[in-house]
Design an enzyme around this catalytic site. Structure first.
Site, PDB file in Angstrom:
ATOM      1  N   TYR A   8      45.327  39.561  56.257  1.00 48.49           N
ATOM      2  CA  TYR A   8      44.154  40.162  56.897  1.00 48.49           C
ATOM      3  C   TYR A   8      43.104  39.099  57.215  1.00 48.49           C
ATOM      4  O   TYR A   8      42.664  38.956  58.352  1.00 48.49           O
ATOM      5  CB  TYR A   8      43.575  41.236  55.977  1.00 48.49           C
ATOM      6  CG  TYR A   8      42.506  42.087  56.630  1.00 48.49           C
ATOM      7  CD1 TYR A   8      42.782  42.836  57.763  1.00 48.49           C
ATOM      8  CD2 TYR A   8      41.225  42.143  56.094  1.00 48.49           C
ATOM      9  CE1 TYR A   8      41.804  43.614  58.361  1.00 48.49           C
ATOM     10  CE2 TYR A   8      40.241  42.927  56.687  1.00 48.49           C
ATOM     11  CZ  TYR A   8      40.529  43.659  57.818  1.00 48.49           C
ATOM     12  OH  TYR A   8      39.554  44.435  58.408  1.00 48.49           O
ATOM     13  N   VAL A  45      49.301  47.576  70.130  1.00 52.00           N
ATOM     14  CA  VAL A  45      48.364  46.768  70.915  1.00 52.00           C
ATOM     15  C   VAL A  45      49.009  45.451  71.380  1.00 52.00           C
ATOM     16  O   VAL A  45      48.612  44.886  72.399  1.00 52.00           O
ATOM     17  CB  VAL A  45      47.061  46.520  70.117  1.00 52.00           C
ATOM     18  CG1 VAL A  45      47.307  45.627  68.916  1.00 52.00           C
ATOM     19  CG2 VAL A  45      45.976  45.953  70.988  1.00 52.00           C
TER      20      VAL A  45
END
Ligand code: UDP
Length: 338
Positions: free
Chosen positions: A168, A81
């Site tokens: 994260y 991405v």
């Protein structure tokens, strides 16, 4: 791969939404071969949208979308991405790509941060060029080890910026800040669902990708010990996939949710020990429970305050914990215990 449970669940999601909101729309889904992304692909193709799925298969699986590849409304592009470029114009961009499993993202902390930072920046620019609605798959992890539970969106979080989960948590916190900046500076229509633990068909169960829910089910189905970390008193709230996907799609089309962060998840909080015992009972397995050390910085409690979701959407997750669990177990047991 599509089977009866998935087929029924896709129809259930579609019945909660209006086809006209999505038919003929051009949609980009990053992480479209992943757990939640592949459900979005199915529902949107089912509504007659034109779907471009971008996935580098670092955590996604071809088997989640292989049934769609011959559909003229579906296009698969294998790409990271961060590197993906397109001249196409989109109506909706769902930025779902990411590493969601704690064991897996801790093994790939740099890629995890890159997907959330560079990947989100890339998607924000693409959305700006298209004047698309951009939905970011954010997470309950932005709250870290929350002190206020059920946690409302106004809670700022308690995250260790250099801890094992920071790749994260902080990556998603950056992505949220970036999207809000695009909304403020360019008026971009951004939606920031903070997704809590979700489960259902296609949740990965293997190796580092496995989550408590999928691992426990596979362990039970194989009559192997169920590995509870710590004393099992830590909590999570498990939302069935049909509710999660419905929530995300309602947010996408909501005018009231522009620029907003909104919790998407079940408000039914259970301990991990309760989860293990319930799976044992429902599968009627002979597994024992084994207790292993609690990972560092593992959040003690996690449950969303869903008032904002309910107020904005006039909707809230509907599937009770046991009903969703039963469905997930049924799906995994029909796959065989590998
Ligand atoms: N957990 C566990 N056994 C496992 C995997 C996870 O007891 O084999 C625990 C984990 O420490 C956490 C909870 O179950 O407290 C939920 O774990 P999950 O894998 O869903 O990830 P998280 O919710 O922490 O992102």
């Amino acid at each position: 791969m599509i089977d009866n449970i998935i087929r029924e669940d896709i129809e259930k999601i579609k019945s909660e939404l209006k086809e006209d909101d999505f038919a003929e729309k051009k949609v980009l889904i990053t992480g479209g071969a992943g757990f939640i992304g592949s459900w979005l692909c199915d529902v949107l193709v089912g509504f007659g949208a034109e779907v471009m799925c971008v996935d580098d298969f670092s955590t996604g699986r071809m088997k989640n979308i292989d049934h769609l590849t011959k559909n003229p409304k579906f296009k698969l592009i294998k790409s990271d991405v961060c590197a993906f470029q397109s001249r196409d114009k989109f109506d909706f961009i769902f930025h779902m790509a990411g590493h969601a499993s704690p064991d897996e993202y801790q093994k790939h902390p740099i890629e995890t941060l890159q997907t959330s930072s560079f990947g989100s920046a890339n998607m924000a620019e693409l959305a700006r060029k298209s004047d698309a609605t951009l939905l970011l798959a954010s997470t309950s992890e932005v709250y870290g080890d929350a002190k206020i539970v059920p946690t409302p969106e106004g809670y700022w979080g308690r995250v260790n910026p250099i801890g094992p989960r920071s790749c994260y948590d902080e990556g998603k916190r950056f992505a949220e800040a970036l999207l809000v900046a695009y909304h403020k500076q360019y008026g971009l229509d951004v939606k920031i669902p903070r997704i809590f633990n979700s489960h259902g068909p296609r949740l990965r169960e293997d190796g580092l990708y496995g989550r408590a829910m999928s691992r426990f089910i596979m362990q039970a189905l194989a009559n192997k010990p169920i590995t509870v970390y710590g004393d099992g008193k830590q909590t999570r709230s498990f939302c069935y996939i049909t509710d999660t996907v419905t929530g995300l799609m309602l947010l996408t089309i909501s005018d009231d949710a522009k620029g907003e962060a909104v919790n998407v998840g079940s408000a039914q909080e259970v301990t991990i020990l309760e989860l293990a015992k319930k799976i044992k009972e429902m599968t009627q397995c002979s597994s024992s429970l084994t207790f292993q050390p609690l990972p560092q910085d593992d959040p003690r409690r996690r449950c969303p305050d869903t008032d904002k979701l309910e107020k904005l959407m006039g909707w809230k997750p509907k599937i009770p914990f046991e009903e969703g669990l039963k469905r997930t177990i049924t799906w995994f047991s029909s796959k065989g215990t590998t």
